[in-house]
Write a protein that holds these residues in place. Sequence first.
Motif, PDB file in Angstrom:
ATOM      1  N   HIS A  82      -2.987   3.963  -3.751  1.00  0.00           N
ATOM      2  CA  HIS A  82      -2.106   3.809  -2.592  1.00  0.00           C
ATOM      3  C   HIS A  82      -1.892   5.152  -1.885  1.00  0.00           C
ATOM      4  CE1 HIS A  82      -0.169  -0.088  -4.440  1.00  0.00           C
ATOM      5  NE2 HIS A  82      -1.470  -0.193  -4.218  1.00  0.00           N
ATOM      6  N   ARG A 119      -3.833  -4.096 -10.129  1.00  0.00           N
ATOM      7  CA  ARG A 119      -4.198  -3.285  -8.974  1.00  0.00           C
ATOM      8  C   ARG A 119      -5.709  -3.091  -8.879  1.00  0.00           C
ATOM      9  NH1 ARG A 119       0.314   1.514  -8.704  1.00  0.00           N
ATOM     10  NH2 ARG A 119      -1.263   2.461  -7.332  1.00  0.00           N
ATOM     11  N   MET A 156       0.844  -1.201   0.000  1.00  0.00           N
ATOM     12  CA  MET A 156       0.000   0.000   0.000  1.00  0.00           C
ATOM     13  C   MET A 156       0.873   1.242   0.000  1.00  0.00           C
ATOM     14  SD  MET A 156      -3.151  -0.519  -0.426  1.00  0.00           S
ATOM     15  CE  MET A 156      -3.693   1.124  -0.027  1.00  0.00           C
ATOM     16  N   ALA A 157       0.300   2.359   0.449  1.00  0.00           N
ATOM     17  CA  ALA A 157       0.994   3.636   0.412  1.00  0.00           C
ATOM     18  C   ALA A 157       2.135   3.665   1.406  1.00  0.00           C
ATOM     19  CB  ALA A 157       0.010   4.755   0.733  1.00  0.00           C
TER      20      ALA A 157
END
Length: 353
Positions: A154, A116, A1-2
Amino acid sequence: MADSINKLRVDITKRYGGKTVLDHLSLEIRGGEFVTFLGPSGCGKSTALGIIAGLVLPTEGEIWLDDQRIDDLLPEKRGFGMVFQNYALFPHLTVFENVAFGLSLQRKPAAEIKERVGTMLGLVRLSGYEERYPGQLSGGQQQRVAIARALVLHPRLMLFDEPLSNLDAKLRVEMRAEIKQLHTRLGLTSIYVTHDQAEALSLSDRIVVLRDGLLMQVGTPQEIHDRPANVFVADFMGFRNFFDVELGEGAGGYIEGVAKGRRLRARANGFASSGNAVMAIRPDDIRVGAAPDGQNVLRGKVELVEYLGRELEAALMAEGQTRVWVRTTEKLALGDTVDVTLPPDKLVVLPRE
């Protein structure tokens, strides 16, 4: 993720002409937190979210994300995801195309986009819906598409602007559970705007209560629910009974006050043992019947009864023309004269406004 963040620091003021809609809102949000801005319509919560997102310019102040000042960055440069009240989906694009939209703008490779988007649609339980259009989906499904579209980028920070207010009550409960699960599973940092107390209590690590652009209280759900800082927060969080009192003696963490000749005992909450104050209690914390020691007992006549399903809510007119709201499973009828007890542990002391 981010990439995870350590903290977001906000210190902002917003004015429109001569009207101040946010007055020096100063707040620090830690990475991984779920923080809710809570308050009635017009309190400034959506304006605050818009400023953090970059959609609204502050009149004064700064926003820092870790060691980077971001209040002068364009919205698309901040790396935040946002979910709106009205979903804001493109009606002419399929579910897949809606979720992929931001990735396409970033010119990501087609294979990465497919992977994604597929992952995100699986997370929000919409696998198999790729070729449908928003008009073919329910409100809850559309909201999940909007959440997937934000998460697929993200984001460093997720922003939710009253995302469930257009859904029916049952679906709101289901969706807020899904949002909380996604927040925890993906390790997000989230800011959520709502006027719904139940949503704020169920979702949040901390709640920020706003009134007319002013910060009223920041605390955990339990702190906001059980220990409101003032009459406004107490009233907004369901303390329907308020008694103006003259404070007297205090001992052992409790304090006494006199309200219209009736002596009441409550948790002191750090109050000194003299002066004017307000004592408050929720309807569901009041017990029908007199306590054995006779402490904090009021007698009143039932003037109103509302059937709520498993419970009744009743209004009693007690001594000194004091209206008392009670929520109970006991059977009450109009005209009944009953005793009620205000447990000292549930009665809180607040500054008089």
